[in-house]
Design a protein around this motif. Structure first.
Motif, PDB file in Angstrom:
ATOM      1  N   LEU A  30      31.031  65.812  79.907  1.00  0.00           N
ATOM      2  CA  LEU A  30      30.673  64.440  80.282  1.00  0.00           C
ATOM      3  C   LEU A  30      29.700  64.417  81.455  1.00  0.00           C
ATOM      4  N   GLN A  31      29.808  65.393  82.355  1.00  0.00           N
ATOM      5  CA  GLN A  31      28.835  65.490  83.454  1.00  0.00           C
ATOM      6  C   GLN A  31      27.427  65.672  82.904  1.00  0.00           C
ATOM      7  N   LYS A  32      27.281  66.561  81.939  1.00  0.00           N
ATOM      8  CA  LYS A  32      25.954  66.837  81.356  1.00  0.00           C
ATOM      9  C   LYS A  32      25.379  65.580  80.707  1.00  0.00           C
ATOM     10  N   ILE A  33      26.236  64.824  80.007  1.00  0.00           N
ATOM     11  CA  ILE A  33      25.778  63.572  79.386  1.00  0.00           C
ATOM     12  C   ILE A  33      25.368  62.580  80.467  1.00  0.00           C
ATOM     13  N   ALA A  34      26.211  62.400  81.473  1.00  0.00           N
ATOM     14  CA  ALA A  34      25.930  61.428  82.543  1.00  0.00           C
ATOM     15  C   ALA A  34      24.624  61.748  83.267  1.00  0.00           C
ATOM     16  N   LEU A  35      24.333  63.024  83.442  1.00  0.00           N
ATOM     17  CA  LEU A  35      23.097  63.414  84.138  1.00  0.00           C
ATOM     18  C   LEU A  35      21.844  63.049  83.344  1.00  0.00           C
ATOM     19  N   LEU A  36      21.978  62.861  82.048  1.00  0.00           N
ATOM     20  CA  LEU A  36      20.837  62.486  81.204  1.00  0.00           C
ATOM     21  C   LEU A  36      20.604  60.977  81.149  1.00  0.00           C
ATOM     22  N   LEU A  37      21.621  60.199  81.518  1.00  0.00           N
ATOM     23  CA  LEU A  37      21.534  58.745  81.390  1.00  0.00           C
ATOM     24  C   LEU A  37      20.668  58.122  82.478  1.00  0.00           C
ATOM     25  N   LYS A  38      20.053  57.026  82.123  1.00  0.00           N
ATOM     26  CA  LYS A  38      19.281  56.210  83.055  1.00  0.00           C
ATOM     27  C   LYS A  38      19.780  54.770  82.923  1.00  0.00           C
ATOM     28  N   PRO A  39      20.933  54.480  83.531  1.00  0.00           N
ATOM     29  CA  PRO A  39      21.553  53.161  83.339  1.00  0.00           C
ATOM     30  C   PRO A  39      20.788  52.037  84.020  1.00  0.00           C
ATOM     31  N   ASP A  40      20.862  50.865  83.444  1.00  0.00           N
ATOM     32  CA  ASP A  40      20.342  49.654  84.073  1.00  0.00           C
ATOM     33  C   ASP A  40      21.512  48.906  84.686  1.00  0.00           C
ATOM     34  N   LYS A  41      21.200  47.972  85.576  1.00  0.00           N
ATOM     35  CA  LYS A  41      22.212  47.116  86.205  1.00  0.00           C
ATOM     36  C   LYS A  41      21.833  45.669  85.950  1.00  0.00           C
ATOM     37  N   GLU A  42      22.820  44.886  85.586  1.00  0.00           N
ATOM     38  CA  GLU A  42      22.644  43.445  85.472  1.00  0.00           C
ATOM     39  C   GLU A  42      23.713  42.805  86.345  1.00  0.00           C
ATOM     40  N   ILE A  43      23.281  41.978  87.287  1.00  0.00           N
ATOM     41  CA  ILE A  43      24.216  41.382  88.232  1.00  0.00           C
ATOM     42  C   ILE A  43      24.116  39.863  88.168  1.00  0.00           C
ATOM     43  N   GLU A  44      25.285  39.226  88.013  1.00  0.00           N
ATOM     44  CA  GLU A  44      25.402  37.772  88.134  1.00  0.00           C
ATOM     45  C   GLU A  44      26.154  37.523  89.430  1.00  0.00           C
ATOM     46  N   HIS A  45      25.548  36.757  90.312  1.00  0.00           N
ATOM     47  CA  HIS A  45      26.108  36.528  91.646  1.00  0.00           C
ATOM     48  C   HIS A  45      26.159  35.032  91.904  1.00  0.00           C
ATOM     49  N   LEU A  46      27.363  34.475  91.851  1.00  0.00           N
ATOM     50  CA  LEU A  46      27.566  33.042  92.072  1.00  0.00           C
ATOM     51  C   LEU A  46      28.580  32.865  93.198  1.00  0.00           C
ATOM     52  N   GLY A  47      28.103  32.602  94.404  1.00  0.00           N
ATOM     53  CA  GLY A  47      28.995  32.467  95.556  1.00  0.00           C
ATOM     54  C   GLY A  47      29.700  33.771  95.835  1.00  0.00           C
ATOM     55  N   ASP A  48      31.048  33.734  95.839  1.00  0.00           N
ATOM     56  CA  ASP A  48      31.830  34.947  96.076  1.00  0.00           C
ATOM     57  C   ASP A  48      32.249  35.648  94.790  1.00  0.00           C
ATOM     58  N   HIS A  49      31.749  35.194  93.654  1.00  0.00           N
ATOM     59  CA  HIS A  49      32.092  35.795  92.368  1.00  0.00           C
ATOM     60  C   HIS A  49      30.904  36.602  91.851  1.00  0.00           C
ATOM     61  N   LEU A  50      31.155  37.871  91.516  1.00  0.00           N
ATOM     62  CA  LEU A  50      30.094  38.725  90.988  1.00  0.00           C
ATOM     63  C   LEU A  50      30.541  39.402  89.708  1.00  0.00           C
ATOM     64  N   THR A  51      29.592  39.581  88.807  1.00  0.00           N
ATOM     65  CA  THR A  51      29.772  40.391  87.616  1.00  0.00           C
ATOM     66  C   THR A  51      28.660  41.427  87.636  1.00  0.00           C
ATOM     67  N   VAL A  52      29.056  42.698  87.636  1.00  0.00           N
ATOM     68  CA  VAL A  52      28.093  43.797  87.664  1.00  0.00           C
ATOM     69  C   VAL A  52      28.233  44.567  86.363  1.00  0.00           C
ATOM     70  N   ARG A  53      27.165  44.582  85.593  1.00  0.00           N
ATOM     71  CA  ARG A  53      27.162  45.327  84.332  1.00  0.00           C
ATOM     72  C   ARG A  53      26.299  46.566  84.505  1.00  0.00           C
ATOM     73  N   LEU A  55      24.670  49.354  82.299  1.00  0.00           N
ATOM     74  CA  LEU A  55      24.330  49.425  80.882  1.00  0.00           C
ATOM     75  C   LEU A  55      23.593  50.725  80.570  1.00  0.00           C
ATOM     76  N   SER A  56      24.080  51.454  79.553  1.00  0.00           N
ATOM     77  CA  SER A  56      23.408  52.680  79.133  1.00  0.00           C
ATOM     78  C   SER A  56      23.570  52.854  77.635  1.00  0.00           C
ATOM     79  N   THR A  57      22.847  53.805  77.091  1.00  0.00           N
ATOM     80  CA  THR A  57      22.942  54.078  75.657  1.00  0.00           C
ATOM     81  C   THR A  57      24.262  54.731  75.301  1.00  0.00           C
ATOM     82  N   PHE A  58      24.944  55.345  76.267  1.00  0.00           N
ATOM     83  CA  PHE A  58      26.206  56.047  76.009  1.00  0.00           C
ATOM     84  C   PHE A  58      27.408  55.127  76.149  1.00  0.00           C
ATOM     85  N   ARG A  59      27.449  54.368  77.243  1.00  0.00           N
ATOM     86  CA  ARG A  59      28.624  53.551  77.540  1.00  0.00           C
ATOM     87  C   ARG A  59      28.233  52.470  78.533  1.00  0.00           C
TER      88      ARG A  59
END
Length: 135
Positions: A30-53, A55-59
């Motif tokens: 799993l380390q070898k797979i993770a080292l190949l990934l280039k994940p993106d981040k999507e953040i929704e920030h509304l006041g004190d509530h956050l959702t952080v996604r 995102l990658s091709t693996f998981r």
């Protein structure tokens, strides 16, 4: 006043991910797979509530939380563990402390211009990832 982190961020670079994964005792395959990934981040920030996604091709991983409120985080998708998590603001950095089996585990996010920085810690390992805002 903390910055608003809302947006979509494309992966640019990372340092020391392998050390971080070893500190979490992630299986070598799993380390070898993770080292190949280039994940993106999507953040929704509304006041004190956050959702952080993360995102990658693996998981994908979605973390939804209220700043300042402790919750049980299910990290089985990452490393098979659960932990007690609390996220707070330290000036302009969003700081997460994850209490569980792995000491000194957590992360922090902060903005510098259009770049979003993520510092991941576990035991004595520190990994830094950088993302660029695209929308």
């Amino acid at each position: 006043m903390p910055p608003n982190l809302s947006g979509y961020y494309r992966f640019i670079s990372q340092k020391n991910l392998e050390d971080y994964l070893q500190a979490l005792n992630i299986h070598v395959v799993l380390q070898k797979i993770a080292l190949l990934l280039k994940p993106d981040k999507e953040i929704e920030h509304l006041g004190d509530h956050l959702t952080v996604r993360t995102l990658s091709t693996f998981r994908n991983y979605v973390l939804e939380f209220q700043v300042g409120t402790e919750f049980e985080e299910d990290l089985r998708i990452v490393d098979g563990r659960k932990c007690k998590t609390i996220v707070t603001w330290e000036e302009e950095q969003l700081v997460c402390v994850q209490k569980g089996e792995v000491p000194n585990r957590g992360w922090r996010h902060w903005l510098e211009g259009e770049n979003l920085y993520l510092e991941l810690t576990a035991r004595d390992a520190v990994c830094e990832q950088v993302f660029r805002k695209v929308k």
